[in-house]
Design a protein around this motif. Structure first.
Motif, PDB file in Angstrom:
ATOM      1  N   ALA A  23       0.828  -1.203   0.000  1.00 47.70           N
ATOM      2  CA  ALA A  23       0.000   0.000   0.000  1.00 47.70           C
ATOM      3  C   ALA A  23       0.862   1.252   0.000  1.00 47.70           C
ATOM      4  O   ALA A  23       0.453   2.293  -0.480  1.00 47.70           O
ATOM      5  CB  ALA A  23      -0.922   0.002   1.208  1.00 47.70           C
ATOM      6  N   ALA A  24       2.071   1.140   0.554  1.00 48.23           N
ATOM      7  CA  ALA A  24       2.955   2.291   0.574  1.00 48.23           C
ATOM      8  C   ALA A  24       3.261   2.746  -0.846  1.00 48.23           C
ATOM      9  O   ALA A  24       3.412   3.926  -1.129  1.00 48.23           O
ATOM     10  CB  ALA A  24       4.243   1.959   1.312  1.00 48.23           C
ATOM     11  N   ALA A  25       3.316   1.769  -1.772  1.00 46.87           N
ATOM     12  CA  ALA A  25       3.562   2.098  -3.170  1.00 46.87           C
ATOM     13  C   ALA A  25       2.314   2.688  -3.802  1.00 46.87           C
ATOM     14  O   ALA A  25       2.375   3.369  -4.816  1.00 46.87           O
ATOM     15  CB  ALA A  25       3.996   0.860  -3.938  1.00 46.87           C
ATOM     16  N   GLY A  26       1.152   2.399  -3.210  1.00 46.26           N
ATOM     17  CA  GLY A  26      -0.111   2.887  -3.756  1.00 46.26           C
ATOM     18  C   GLY A  26      -0.573   4.134  -3.038  1.00 46.26           C
ATOM     19  O   GLY A  26      -1.736   4.276  -2.708  1.00 46.26           O
ATOM     20  N   GLN A  27       0.341   5.027  -2.734  1.00 48.14           N
ATOM     21  CA  GLN A  27       0.014   6.240  -1.998  1.00 48.14           C
ATOM     22  C   GLN A  27      -1.020   7.056  -2.754  1.00 48.14           C
ATOM     23  O   GLN A  27      -0.902   7.271  -3.957  1.00 48.14           O
ATOM     24  CB  GLN A  27       1.297   7.045  -1.798  1.00 48.14           C
ATOM     25  N   GLN A  30       0.357  12.935  -2.020  1.00 48.41           N
ATOM     26  CA  GLN A  30       1.746  13.087  -1.629  1.00 48.41           C
ATOM     27  C   GLN A  30       1.993  12.677  -0.191  1.00 48.41           C
ATOM     28  O   GLN A  30       3.042  12.151   0.133  1.00 48.41           O
ATOM     29  CB  GLN A  30       2.169  14.553  -1.815  1.00 48.41           C
ATOM     30  N   ASP A  31       1.040  12.916   0.675  1.00 50.32           N
ATOM     31  CA  ASP A  31       1.315  12.670   2.087  1.00 50.32           C
ATOM     32  C   ASP A  31       0.272  11.804   2.768  1.00 50.32           C
ATOM     33  O   ASP A  31       0.247  11.721   3.986  1.00 50.32           O
ATOM     34  CB  ASP A  31       1.406  14.013   2.828  1.00 50.32           C
ATOM     35  N   LYS A  32      -0.577  11.140   1.986  1.00 54.07           N
ATOM     36  CA  LYS A  32      -1.601  10.321   2.616  1.00 54.07           C
ATOM     37  C   LYS A  32      -1.531   8.880   2.122  1.00 54.07           C
ATOM     38  O   LYS A  32      -1.337   8.618   0.941  1.00 54.07           O
ATOM     39  CB  LYS A  32      -2.994  10.914   2.379  1.00 54.07           C
ATOM     40  N   GLN A  71       1.029  10.026   6.623  1.00 53.21           N
ATOM     41  CA  GLN A  71       1.919   8.951   7.065  1.00 53.21           C
ATOM     42  C   GLN A  71       2.284   9.086   8.541  1.00 53.21           C
ATOM     43  O   GLN A  71       2.335   8.100   9.264  1.00 53.21           O
ATOM     44  CB  GLN A  71       3.174   8.944   6.203  1.00 53.21           C
ATOM     45  N   HIS A  72       2.515  10.315   8.981  1.00 46.21           N
ATOM     46  CA  HIS A  72       2.913  10.506  10.377  1.00 46.21           C
ATOM     47  C   HIS A  72       1.796  10.165  11.356  1.00 46.21           C
ATOM     48  O   HIS A  72       2.036   9.951  12.540  1.00 46.21           O
ATOM     49  CB  HIS A  72       3.391  11.945  10.606  1.00 46.21           C
ATOM     50  N   SER A  73       0.542  10.112  10.875  1.00 47.86           N
ATOM     51  CA  SER A  73      -0.585   9.829  11.767  1.00 47.86           C
ATOM     52  C   SER A  73      -0.792   8.337  12.015  1.00 47.86           C
ATOM     53  O   SER A  73      -1.509   7.956  12.943  1.00 47.86           O
ATOM     54  CB  SER A  73      -1.881  10.421  11.190  1.00 47.86           C
TER      55      SER A  73
END
Length: 378
Positions: A23-27, A30-32, A71-73
């Motif tokens: 899923a990280a590749a399927g962002q 930009q920041d979610k 991502q930080h959340s």
């Protein structure tokens, strides 16, 4: 915020093995990052939104929310004492196996499982079967009479029209009406519903498949047919499949086309009937996954069924085997609507035609599904 979805929808899947992509590749932006958040109590939209989350779905059957969050959340949500778990959503897609030309004038799979022998006893009338896939071409002349609605989670509307063809082929094996092209379904009077969870390329998200199962529970379906799968075990999918099973729905899914690999998910879950594919000579097909989870096998090579635009064609895969079993379940439930999911599974296991080693094995499970024997011994 996306709506919790409107009732009535439909969807599909081919012979394919669903491949899970990080899923990280399927962002999504930009920041979610797309995630599924499950709460220990009631799901809390406000908490997700407070941390910058954009809500995709709020599920009914489990206290979970699919959302795109910064991502930080993610670590903050994981540490929330009211959150049970956070898992990355994942992209899925399907592959097809090659098919070969055939002069067969009848669907050999339907006759091999002896479904045609019981149509004078039961034809699936009154049983609601939802196909979670790429949708259904509900204008097809051999499907239109049995189509009763659905939903499109790919485009978020109530029109689950198939734009890939996989779901239409699956639907025809379940419930194509009697026709002159020799592509009649296993249960030609069953009620077909479509939930589109895969797009025109056969790709989609775990969160959408979960939403489709959630829809099936709300709409009181009798059978869920999923010709799809992946290699990763998702807690949210395990839980929503169990919720569907506990609600009285019989769930059937493809074992996967991993060429002897492990049984894919959701087929590998205890709440789901895992189906592998057999050939014209009743042997395990070269592309089928194997394992202790295999419950039944059904024809899955060169299967003739409905295609987009009113035609018919051949496809191969565990995707094609799965709807044979879903159709037999529709025949059973039409003959005896009081059967519980566990009872259906017991009947199918006890009446299957044993193949391979005596008794249940990793290649054939309990054996080849047998509609005639199941109806006779229900």
């Amino acid at each position: 915020m996306k709506s919790n979805f409107t009732p009535m929808a439909v969807s599909v899947y081919f012979i394919a093995t669903l491949i899970i992509v990080s899923a990280a590749a399927g962002q999504i932006s930009q920041d979610k990052i797309p995630v599924i958040i499950c709460f220990k109590g009631n799901s809390d939209v406000a908490v997700v939104e407070e941390h910058g989350g954009e809500i995709k779905y709020q599920y009914h059957a489990i206290p979970a929310i699919a959302a795109n969050v910064p991502q930080h959340s993610i670590s903050i949500l994981k540490d929330d004492p009211d959150v049970k778990y956070v898992e990355l959503d994942a992209e899925v897609y399907i592959d097809e196996e090659p098919v070969f030309s055939s002069d067969d004038k009848v669907p050999w799979g339907v006759s091999r499982i002896q479904a045609d022998k019981v149509h004078n006893i039961s034809s699936g009338s009154g049983v609601k079967v939802v196909v979670i896939d790429t949708g259904i071409d509900y204008t097809h002349p051999y499907l239109a009479a049995n189509y009763h609605g659905g939903y499109d989670f790919v485009n978020d509307d109530a029109d689950p029209m198939d734009d890939a063809g996989h779901g239409t082929h699956v639907a025809g094996t379940i419930a194509a009406t009697d026709n002159e092209i020799g592509a009649v379904g296993v249960a030609p009077n069953a009620e077909l519903y479509a939930v589109k969870a895969l797009d025109s390329h056969g790709t989609g998200w775990v969160s959408d498949i979960n939403a489709a199962i959630d829809w099936a529970i709300i709409e009181d379906m009798d059978v869920i047919s999923m010709s799809l799968g992946g290699s990763t075990n998702f807690t949210s999918q395990f839980e929503i499949c169990q919720a569907a099973y506990d609600s009285g729905i019989v769930i059937v899914a493809a074992a996967g086309n991993g060429y002897g690999g492990n049984v894919s998910y959701p087929a590998a879950y205890d709440s789901v009937i895992a189906v592998s594919a057999t050939s014209l000579i009743d042997s395990n097909t070269y592309f089928s996954n194997i394992g202790d989870e295999i419950e039944l096998v059904a024809p899955g090579a060169n299967i003739r069924s409905t295609t987009l635009g009113g035609g018919y064609g051949l496809k191969s895969g565990t995707s094609m085997a799965t709807p044979h079993v879903s159709g037999v379940i529709a025949l059973l439930l039409s003959a005896d609507s009081g059967l519980e999911p566990a009872e259906v599974r017991e009947i199918l296991a006890a009446t299957a035609t044993d193949l391979g080693d005596e008794g249940r094995d990793i290649y054939y499970g309990n054996g080849l599904v047998n509609a005639s024997a199941a109806l006779e011994n229900r």
